[in-house]
Structure formats: C-alpha cells, structure tokens
Design an enzyme around this catalytic site. Structure first.
Site, short mmCIF file in Angstrom:
data_model
loop_
_atom_site.label_atom_id
_atom_site.label_comp_id
_atom_site.label_asym_id
_atom_site.label_seq_id
_atom_site.Cartn_x
_atom_site.Cartn_y
_atom_site.Cartn_z
N GLN A 1 -4.93 -1.28 9.55
CA GLN A 1 -4.83 -2.61 8.95
C GLN A 1 -5.43 -3.67 9.89
O GLN A 1 -5.13 -3.71 11.08
CB GLN A 1 -3.36 -2.93 8.64
CG GLN A 1 -3.13 -4.22 7.88
CD GLN A 1 -3.70 -4.21 6.46
OE1 GLN A 1 -3.84 -3.16 5.84
NE2 GLN A 1 -4.05 -5.37 5.95
N LYS B 1 0.85 -1.20 0.00
CA LYS B 1 0.00 0.00 0.00
C LYS B 1 0.88 1.24 0.00
O LYS B 1 0.63 2.21 -0.72
CB LYS B 1 -0.93 0.00 1.22
CG LYS B 1 -2.07 -1.01 1.10
CD LYS B 1 -2.89 -1.16 2.39
CE LYS B 1 -3.92 -2.26 2.21
NZ LYS B 1 -4.73 -2.54 3.39
N ASP C 1 -11.24 2.84 3.77
CA ASP C 1 -11.64 1.43 3.69
C ASP C 1 -13.15 1.28 3.48
O ASP C 1 -13.62 0.21 3.10
CB ASP C 1 -11.31 0.73 5.02
CG ASP C 1 -9.98 0.00 5.00
OD1 ASP C 1 -9.63 -0.54 3.94
OD2 ASP C 1 -9.32 -0.05 6.05
N1 GUN Z 1 -6.97 -6.67 6.10
C1 GUN Z 1 -7.23 -7.43 5.02
N2 GUN Z 1 -7.85 -6.69 4.06
C2 GUN Z 1 -7.96 -5.45 4.56
C3 GUN Z 1 -8.52 -4.23 4.04
O1 GUN Z 1 -9.03 -4.15 2.92
N3 GUN Z 1 -8.43 -3.15 4.87
C4 GUN Z 1 -7.88 -3.21 6.11
N4 GUN Z 1 -7.87 -2.09 6.85
N5 GUN Z 1 -7.38 -4.32 6.62
C5 GUN Z 1 -7.41 -5.42 5.84
#
Ligand code: GUN
Length: 278
Positions: A95, A51, A118
């Site tokens: 996350q 990311k 998100d």
């Molecule tokens: N963990 C796995 N996929 C995601 C996601 O799309 N966003 C976040 N914040 N955590 C994750």
C-alpha cells in the site's frame, strides 16, 4: 446518466466470486492476496481494510502484513522475496504512500511482475505501453470499464486526462490509446487547462483538487470520470464540481460511489488473473 460504480463493482465481484467457487470445486485451490501495510496513514488503513473485506467476500485468501512506520526497508524487501516464492500467494500489493526512508522504486521493483496485482512494476508498465499482455493498474482499469458501460466503441474519441501520475494518468492514457482514442494528458503546468478540457469527449480527472472542474469546462454530452477523493468540511467530494457538471454531460461518476468501488473490484479481478496465469 449517473455512472453507478457501486452497482457495477458489485456485478463484477459476483462474477469473480462465481469463477473462484467453480475453480475451487475443480482443483480445491483459491487465489491468495498478500497486502503489506506500513505505518498508520488513515486513508491507507481504510483502503486496506476494504481490500481485505472484499477479497474475503469473493473467496480470495487475503493476508495483511503490517509494519510500523519505522520498519527497515531491508525487512520489507525480505518479506516481498518470501511472498514472491510462496506458491499460495497469487498477488502482492504494497500500500502506498510509503514512509520517506523507504524507496518506492526499490519496493515496486522487488515484486515479481507476475504477482504485481497493482500493475506498477516497470515490466507491466512497459508491456502495457507496448500493447502486450500486462497487469493493468486497478483504478484506470476500473475507469475504462465504467466508460465502456456508456460507449463500447471509443474509436476517434478525444480523451483528455487531467493528472500525469504513474498510478492513474499515465496508465489511463495507455488504455485509452489502445481503444483508439486521441489522447491528451494535461497537468499543473498546462497553459490553459479549461480550454483543453472543453474539447474532451471523455474527461478523466485524477489530481486531488476538490471541485477543480467547473460546469463551463466540459463539453456537452461528454463522459466524465472523477477519480478524486477529497475531504471538504467533513464531506467527501471529487475533483469535479458534480452539481455544476452533471446536467451538461452524457455520463458522470459520483464521488463517493463511482471509481472507488471499481478500483477494489479490479484488484480482485487482477488477483484472479494472476492466480489463473500460474
Ligand atoms: N495508494 C492509493 N492507491 C493505491 C493503489 O491503487 N495501490 C497501492 N498499492 N497503493 C495505493
């Protein structure tokens, strides 16, 4: 047709990069993304690194805030509040998964809805399900963009989603409903999973069970979207048995190289949208 998520994500990133560069020329400002990472769960470390790398490549100011897995919930909540009030921060992402002593609900609720890249905050979830303007979770948004590469008009299509998570299954259902599909969510307690899948014009699989969907589960000429990422004997495979399914259907996403790259590209898209809205 193999749906090349890597290629589509790269095209989307190029578009985003261009727009950010044009905005920067005009107002000398760029979007900012703050990612909070708690603990050392190996897949999370990889996701967050990707990311950060992708954000920087398109001109987003990315910052990763790391905490040990013992961090107090109150400390994370204080940090979120600080980021909520920081004008240079367009998007905030915590996350997941979180350590057991930290409440996911409290953390998700603490993020300002307009910075919730998100799309997990109940305000965004509610807006999406009411058909109002919302920030849409990145993975289902990426899945929809891939489906639309195959078929622009989804009206009346029978869409089946395996998995009912807040991250994928539920928002995916809302997006496909908005596209006028007839939508069915199936899950681990569904009586006859195979029978339901056989009716699907569009099948989205997001359960985390390696090779669950077999060749005789899918309808001829359907579109198959595989969200799964599973490790089997040091190989990454999806929730769909790719070899059995690929020649029966109209389009299928590979794993890796399908939904994964689109998820990150959609995070960049959401960050840019949040920045523009401010
Ligand atoms: N963990 C796995 N996929 C995601 C996601 O799309 N966003 C976040 N914040 N955590 C994750």
């Amino acid at each position: 047709m193999i749906l090349d998520g890597k290629k589509e994500a790269s095209l989307l990133r190029e578009k985003i990069k261009k727009e950010i560069s044009e905005i920067k020329k005009k107002i000398n400002k760029s979007p900012g993304l703050s990612v909070i990472l708690i603990g050392d769960f190996a897949p999370s470390l990889i996701y967050v690194k990707n990311k950060e790398k992708n954000s920087k490549e398109v001109g987003i100011n990315s910052q990763v805030i790391k905490y040990s897995k013992e961090v107090k919930e109150s400390k994370v909540l204080e940090k979120i509040e600080e980021l909520n009030n920081n004008n240079n921060v367009s998007g905030i992402l915590v996350q997941l998964p979180l350590p057991a002593h930290i409440s996911k609900e409290k953390i998700v609720n603490a993020i300002k809805p307009s910075k919730d890249v998100d799309g997990f905050h109940p305000i965004n979830v509610g807006n999406l399900s009411s058909g109002y303007k919302a920030i849409v979770p990145c993975t289902p948004l990426g899945c929809l963009l891939l489906i639309k590469k195959v078929e622009k008009n989804l009206t009346g299509k029978h869409a089946v989603i395996i998995g009912r998570s807040n991250l994928n299954g539920k928002p995916m259902a809302q997006l496909l409903l908005k596209e006028d599909c007839t939508v069915l969510i199936v899950h681990s307690k569904t009586k006859d999973l195979k029978l339901e899948c056989q009716k699907a014009d569009i099948l989205v699989v997001a359960v985390g069970v390696a090779n669950l969907v077999k060749g005789d589960w899918v309808k001829k000429d359907s579109i198959i979207i595989d969200v799964g990422i599973n490790k089997v004997a040091d190989k990454i495979v999806g929730d769909v048995d790719f070899e059995q399914v690929k020649d029966k259907v109209r389009a299928i996403t590979p794993v890796p190289g399908g939904v994964g790259p689109m998820t990150i590209a959609c995070l960049l898209k959401n960050t840019l949208e949040c920045f523009k809205a401010r």
